[in-house]
Scaffold this motif. Structure first.
Motif, PDB file in Angstrom:
ATOM      1  N   ASP A 163      -2.340   0.220   7.995  1.00  0.00           N
ATOM      2  CA  ASP A 163      -1.213   0.553   9.586  1.00  0.00           C
ATOM      3  C   ASP A 163      -2.267   2.497   9.206  1.00  0.00           C
ATOM      4  N   ASN A 211      -5.156   2.179  10.815  1.00  0.00           N
ATOM      5  CA  ASN A 211      -5.162   3.067  12.625  1.00  0.00           C
ATOM      6  C   ASN A 211      -4.894   4.377  12.826  1.00  0.00           C
ATOM      7  N   ARG A 212      -4.044   4.574  12.122  1.00  0.00           N
ATOM      8  CA  ARG A 212      -3.873   5.998  11.776  1.00  0.00           C
ATOM      9  C   ARG A 212      -5.005   6.543  11.599  1.00  0.00           C
ATOM     10  N   CYS A 213      -5.792   6.963  11.086  1.00  0.00           N
ATOM     11  CA  CYS A 213      -7.013   7.390  10.762  1.00  0.00           C
ATOM     12  C   CYS A 213      -7.852   7.669  12.225  1.00  0.00           C
ATOM     13  N   LEU A 214      -7.745   6.312  12.707  1.00  0.00           N
ATOM     14  CA  LEU A 214      -8.830   5.831  13.852  1.00  0.00           C
ATOM     15  C   LEU A 214      -8.454   6.378  15.617  1.00  0.00           C
ATOM     16  N   ASP A 215      -6.635   6.528  15.512  1.00  0.00           N
ATOM     17  CA  ASP A 215      -6.692   7.396  15.988  1.00  0.00           C
ATOM     18  C   ASP A 215      -6.675   8.807  16.366  1.00  0.00           C
ATOM     19  N   LEU A 216      -6.510   8.972  14.861  1.00  0.00           N
ATOM     20  CA  LEU A 216      -6.201  10.777  15.217  1.00  0.00           C
ATOM     21  C   LEU A 216      -8.113  10.898  14.913  1.00  0.00           C
ATOM     22  N   ALA A 247      -7.910  15.131  17.957  1.00  0.00           N
ATOM     23  CA  ALA A 247      -9.524  13.827  18.228  1.00  0.00           C
ATOM     24  C   ALA A 247     -10.308  14.684  18.247  1.00  0.00           C
ATOM     25  N   GLY A 270      -8.968   9.171  19.127  1.00  0.00           N
ATOM     26  CA  GLY A 270      -8.227   9.412  20.526  1.00  0.00           C
ATOM     27  C   GLY A 270      -8.568  10.354  20.660  1.00  0.00           C
ATOM     28  N   ASP A 271      -7.375  10.763  22.220  1.00  0.00           N
ATOM     29  CA  ASP A 271      -7.255  11.277  23.209  1.00  0.00           C
ATOM     30  C   ASP A 271      -6.761  13.051  22.713  1.00  0.00           C
TER      31      ASP A 271
END
Length: 314
Positions: free
Chosen positions: A259, A262-267, A275, A270-271
């Motif tokens: 998790d 995933n949090r870091c990838l989204d940050l 990011a 993401g849009d």
């Protein structure tokens, strides 16, 4: 005036070879010839030998041509590496003299402070290539020059205390290089760095080549394009100073869970506004690194000044 001839010696690890080779390319670009030497074990891990006009790539056997194994005696390896490495440098200096291409300067990466002793013996100028971030150099310097107890004392209570060193942002214990922040786990390493700084202090005019951009390759500044295994101080810089990436947080056991990844990838991918900011900062630092590295940039000017100082030494 004869073409300057640099002898670069690197420890046989990719994290040492890559930045040392990048430095060699910078020297070649401004007109120097470079002899680059490292262990045969490193050559065997390469898909091809580094090639460039003005670059001579030379290997030597350190006695562990298939690489260091987990059960090998590290102390014995270090002694053998030093013995054979010293012999190799002496041979390269002699052959360069015979060919009418004497060594102008010896540049060595971390872990190879014995190269300084060879340079002294032959009265050849030498310099250490600091392949870690400039900020890490600052931390070690302060640690060995009056701040050891301050760092140890403040690091005891990570939750409440920040370590304040001149010219650096406030640092928590987790932001320090591992060898400093957790000395009990790496006693030999901290002793090595102490020895390195002591030898440098003995020089009348010590030369340390530190990259102020913390990377010779612009892509190393990009926290979006790829994941990299980085040290704690780098992680601090990326998230809080450069703003071109985010830092993963481990759980109570120090394990980074799915998790959190995933949090870091989204940050960063993401849009959201965060990011976009990360991407803007990554591009900014890449552009600055390119400007510094190109002809006429700060790196180019500093290297030319360094060579001029060597050529006009008494």
């Amino acid at each position: 005036m004869p073409r300057p001839h640099f002898l670069l010696v690197s420890y046989a690890a990719q994290g040492h070879i890559n930045p040392t080779l990048q430095f060699a390319k910078c020297l070649i670009r401004i007109g120097a010839h470079v002899t680059f030497t490292t262990s045969l074990s490193a050559r065997r891990r390469m898909t091809e030998v580094p090639k460039a006009e003005g670059l001579s790539f030379v290997t030597f056997s350190d006695g562990y041509d298939d690489g260091l194994k987990p059960n090998d005696d590290r102390e014995k390896f270090g002694a053998e590496f030093k013995r054979r490495g010293t012999e190799n440098l002496n041979n390269l200096i002699a052959s360069s003299n015979d060919e009418g291409k004497p060594i102008t300067c010896i540049v060595y990466s971390l872990l190879l402070h014995w190269a300084m002793e060879v340079a002294r013996e032959h009265q050849i100028p030498c310099a250490m290539l600091w392949i870690q971030p400039a900020s890490v150099f600052d931390i070690y310097y302060f640690y060995f020059n009056g701040y050891e107890e301050t760092i140890k004392r403040q690091a005891e209570d990570e939750a409440k205390c920040l370590i304040k060193l001149p010219g650096l942002p406030p640092l928590a214990n987790r932001d320090l290089p591992s060898f400093v922040g957790n000395q009990s786990a790496y006693p030999a390493a901290i002793n090595f760095f102490q020895k390195q700084f002591e030898l440098v202090a003995q020089e009348t005019n010590p030369k340390i080549l530190v990259n102020t951009f913390d990377a010779l390759e612009p892509e190393a500044l990009n926290g979006i394009e790829k994941f990299k295994m980085i040290g704690p101080t780098n992680a601090k810089l990326i998230e809080d100073v450069w703003g071109n990436g985010v830092r993963v947080r481990g759980n109570e056991e120090g394990i980074v869970e799915r998790d959190e990844i995933n949090r870091c990838l989204d940050l960063v991918m993401g849009d959201g506004e965060r990011a976009k900011e990360v991407r803007r900062n990554a591009e900014k630092w890449k552009d600055l690194a390119r400007e510094a590295s190109k002809e006429g940039g700060s790196l180019d000017r500093n290297l030319k000044s360094f060579i001029d100082d060597l050529e006009h030494k008494d």
